[in-house]
Design a protein around this motif. Sequence first.
Motif, PDB file in Angstrom:
ATOM      1  N   ARG A  78       0.817  -1.339  -0.050  1.00  0.00           N
ATOM      2  CA  ARG A  78      -0.138   0.112  -0.103  1.00  0.00           C
ATOM      3  C   ARG A  78       1.013   1.277  -0.021  1.00  0.00           C
ATOM      4  NH1 ARG A  78      -4.585   1.432   4.520  1.00  0.00           N
ATOM      5  NH2 ARG A  78      -6.014   2.997   3.149  1.00  0.00           N
ATOM      6  N   TYR A  79       0.514   2.099  -0.899  1.00  0.00           N
ATOM      7  CA  TYR A  79       1.245   3.632  -1.082  1.00  0.00           C
ATOM      8  C   TYR A  79       2.484   3.282  -1.522  1.00  0.00           C
ATOM      9  CZ  TYR A  79      -2.366   4.869   2.127  1.00  0.00           C
ATOM     10  OH  TYR A  79      -3.710   4.849   2.666  1.00  0.00           O
ATOM     11  N   ALA A  80       3.212   2.125  -1.818  1.00  0.00           N
ATOM     12  CA  ALA A  80       4.627   1.991  -2.204  1.00  0.00           C
ATOM     13  C   ALA A  80       4.947   2.639  -3.602  1.00  0.00           C
ATOM     14  CB  ALA A  80       5.057   0.529  -2.399  1.00  0.00           C
ATOM     15  N   CYS A  81       4.142   2.210  -4.436  1.00  0.00           N
ATOM     16  CA  CYS A  81       4.088   2.885  -5.983  1.00  0.00           C
ATOM     17  C   CYS A  81       4.321   4.327  -5.979  1.00  0.00           C
ATOM     18  CB  CYS A  81       3.237   2.324  -6.982  1.00  0.00           C
ATOM     19  SG  CYS A  81       3.489   0.767  -7.441  1.00  0.00           S
ATOM     20  N   ARG A  82       3.378   4.889  -5.401  1.00  0.00           N
ATOM     21  CA  ARG A  82       2.993   6.343  -5.431  1.00  0.00           C
ATOM     22  C   ARG A  82       4.285   6.816  -4.793  1.00  0.00           C
ATOM     23  NH1 ARG A  82      -1.865   9.843  -2.800  1.00  0.00           N
ATOM     24  NH2 ARG A  82      -0.970  11.760  -2.900  1.00  0.00           N
ATOM     25  N   THR A  83       4.827   6.495  -3.549  1.00  0.00           N
ATOM     26  CA  THR A  83       5.875   7.207  -2.726  1.00  0.00           C
ATOM     27  C   THR A  83       7.176   6.797  -3.456  1.00  0.00           C
ATOM     28  OG1 THR A  83       4.640   6.491  -0.588  1.00  0.00           O
ATOM     29  CG2 THR A  83       6.835   7.168  -0.700  1.00  0.00           C
ATOM     30  N   PHE A  84       7.262   5.673  -3.883  1.00  0.00           N
ATOM     31  CA  PHE A  84       8.421   5.199  -4.593  1.00  0.00           C
ATOM     32  C   PHE A  84       8.606   6.208  -5.889  1.00  0.00           C
ATOM     33  CE2 PHE A  84      11.127   2.126  -6.811  1.00  0.00           C
ATOM     34  CZ  PHE A  84      12.167   2.710  -6.535  1.00  0.00           C
ATOM     35  N   GLY A  85       7.527   6.393  -6.458  1.00  0.00           N
ATOM     36  CA  GLY A  85       7.579   6.980  -7.747  1.00  0.00           C
ATOM     37  C   GLY A  85       7.676   8.839  -7.568  1.00  0.00           C
ATOM     38  N   ALA A  86       7.349   9.004  -6.545  1.00  0.00           N
ATOM     39  CA  ALA A  86       7.671  10.591  -6.343  1.00  0.00           C
ATOM     40  C   ALA A  86       8.917  10.645  -5.964  1.00  0.00           C
ATOM     41  CB  ALA A  86       6.694  11.044  -5.149  1.00  0.00           C
ATOM     42  N   ALA A  87       9.618   9.963  -4.996  1.00  0.00           N
ATOM     43  CA  ALA A  87      11.144   9.793  -4.790  1.00  0.00           C
ATOM     44  C   ALA A  87      12.043   9.905  -6.068  1.00  0.00           C
ATOM     45  CB  ALA A  87      11.333   8.802  -3.832  1.00  0.00           C
ATOM     46  N   LEU A  88      11.722   8.986  -6.884  1.00  0.00           N
ATOM     47  CA  LEU A  88      12.359   8.725  -8.279  1.00  0.00           C
ATOM     48  C   LEU A  88      12.263  10.007  -9.112  1.00  0.00           C
ATOM     49  CD1 LEU A  88      11.868   5.007  -9.234  1.00  0.00           C
ATOM     50  CD2 LEU A  88      13.669   6.001  -7.879  1.00  0.00           C
ATOM     51  N   LEU A  89      11.307  10.582  -9.043  1.00  0.00           N
ATOM     52  CA  LEU A  89      11.062  11.709  -9.850  1.00  0.00           C
ATOM     53  C   LEU A  89      12.019  12.778  -9.424  1.00  0.00           C
ATOM     54  CD1 LEU A  89       9.634  13.169 -12.260  1.00  0.00           C
ATOM     55  CD2 LEU A  89       7.914  13.855 -10.431  1.00  0.00           C
ATOM     56  N   GLY A  90      11.722  12.968  -8.129  1.00  0.00           N
ATOM     57  CA  GLY A  90      12.727  14.032  -7.550  1.00  0.00           C
ATOM     58  C   GLY A  90      14.319  13.604  -7.790  1.00  0.00           C
ATOM     59  N   ARG A  91      14.650  12.312  -7.325  1.00  0.00           N
ATOM     60  CA  ARG A  91      16.028  11.817  -7.491  1.00  0.00           C
ATOM     61  C   ARG A  91      16.675  12.151  -8.880  1.00  0.00           C
ATOM     62  NH1 ARG A  91      15.070   6.684  -3.915  1.00  0.00           N
ATOM     63  NH2 ARG A  91      17.188   6.250  -4.023  1.00  0.00           N
ATOM     64  N   LEU A  92      15.760  12.070  -9.837  1.00  0.00           N
ATOM     65  CA  LEU A  92      16.207  12.204 -11.233  1.00  0.00           C
ATOM     66  C   LEU A  92      16.945  13.729 -11.211  1.00  0.00           C
ATOM     67  CD1 LEU A  92      16.357  11.207 -14.213  1.00  0.00           C
ATOM     68  CD2 LEU A  92      14.323  12.381 -14.721  1.00  0.00           C
ATOM     69  N   SER A  93      16.791  14.587 -10.631  1.00  0.00           N
ATOM     70  CA  SER A  93      17.446  15.893 -10.865  1.00  0.00           C
ATOM     71  C   SER A  93      18.930  15.501 -10.108  1.00  0.00           C
ATOM     72  CB  SER A  93      16.747  16.845  -9.654  1.00  0.00           C
ATOM     73  OG  SER A  93      17.589  17.761  -9.376  1.00  0.00           O
ATOM     74  N   TYR A  94      19.064  14.779  -9.342  1.00  0.00           N
ATOM     75  CA  TYR A  94      20.451  14.355  -8.961  1.00  0.00           C
ATOM     76  C   TYR A  94      21.431  13.789 -10.313  1.00  0.00           C
ATOM     77  CZ  TYR A  94      18.635  14.296  -4.086  1.00  0.00           C
ATOM     78  OH  TYR A  94      18.024  14.246  -2.962  1.00  0.00           O
ATOM     79  N   GLY A  95      20.987  13.247 -10.982  1.00  0.00           N
ATOM     80  CA  GLY A  95      21.462  12.551 -12.126  1.00  0.00           C
ATOM     81  C   GLY A  95      21.725  13.551 -13.234  1.00  0.00           C
ATOM     82  N   MET A  96      21.030  14.920 -13.196  1.00  0.00           N
ATOM     83  CA  MET A  96      21.120  15.760 -14.067  1.00  0.00           C
ATOM     84  C   MET A  96      22.034  17.006 -13.774  1.00  0.00           C
ATOM     85  SD  MET A  96      17.117  15.585 -15.879  1.00  0.00           S
ATOM     86  CE  MET A  96      17.651  16.864 -16.910  1.00  0.00           C
TER      87      MET A  96
END
Length: 417
Positions: A12-30
């Motif tokens: 429960r809530y894993a996909c939503r939370t993990f997806g939001a974190a990955l979206l923000g962490r993509l900034s680290y790669g750029m």
Amino acid sequence: MPPSYAAVLRTRYACRTFGAALLGRLSYGMVSLSLVLAVKETTRSYAVAGTVMALFGLTSVLLSPARAGLIDRHGPRRALLPMAAAHALLLTGLAFATWRPGASGILLGALAVPAGACTPPLGPVMRTLWSDLVPDRRLLQRAYSLDTVAEELLFVTGPLLVGLLVHVAAPSLGLAASATLISTGSLALVSSPAVRGRAGRKKAPAEPSPAVERAFGPQPAPVRRRLLPGGPGLRQAIAVSAAAGMCLGAFDLLVIGFADAHDAPEAVAWVLAALSGGSAIGGLAYGAVPWRASPRLRLAFLAAAMGLTLAASGLSPHPYVLVAWAALGGLFVAPALTTAYLIADECAGPATRTTAGAWVNTAYNAGSAAATAATGLLVGRLPLAACFALVAAPVALSAVTARRRSRRPAAVPCGCE
């Protein structure tokens, strides 16, 4: 629920939370590549670009545990959003400052320092949330493996996206995109129901845990305050993480030197891709295995295997043999980092989990940066095979630290020994 990656994502809530974190962490790669290219474009100076990037990176890495401590004390909603807002605002300022030629290097440095200092610790926050979302340790191993592999793929995807942006617009657009990603991802993360109930924890007590007292005897007050939140187990995870960062940070530079020595510059991309691919495969396979050995023993094996394999890669007679060695060495990278994070989570209490994970992450990044600088001085002065062996030695030797048992008569959880 049977342990599997699908079970992790069905939580429960894993996909939503993990997806939001990955979206923000993509900034680290750029952001790193975008910042270097944008500063170089506006100042026409590699020296200024390198200095600004060093200021940004150092403040980001060295202050990471302090920022994570704020998350532990005040909760993600109260601490993460202000950090993300300040970070995004400063990145936007850097984007405007580098939009036209002739920007002052002093101004860019003055913006880069607070921008790095405010970098929100989305990775440590997400790993803390995994501990809340997935209390089953078997599922948590899969969750951490998935998280580590996904984060590594973001650092491959990010530079590719920057390359596309630079192809169609100015490099400063990459900074603006990074600001948008970090603010959007952070806002989506704190709005998740998984975060909603996670308020700030009470500050961890200054007294050491009973396990530390049993292991080392009564501790004077100044020493107690200096202890890391996870005690000896966390220090072992930090040692291996720092050594792995040193090895991999230097490996990238050595691969370039190896390719130049064999007049095959196109091999660099293949070697680094093989390392990342091997790490992704190894991480996913590692997370799927129900291990019986303790995390301490697993970390020792993985550190030794990574170091010895990457040391042997320096003996490759041809760049494409190095590709195979890199793929083999990569199999141990994500599993070693996953295990270090698991140990940090086991050894830290609920009030210090984010800080403990941030220390492991900081150690890796600091080791990588230091080794990259030092390796630049070694290449050309020593044979390449000796350079490969020298930079791989710390991670192989760190296996001894990971295996060392603390001096205590009573048993504590396996990762905290």
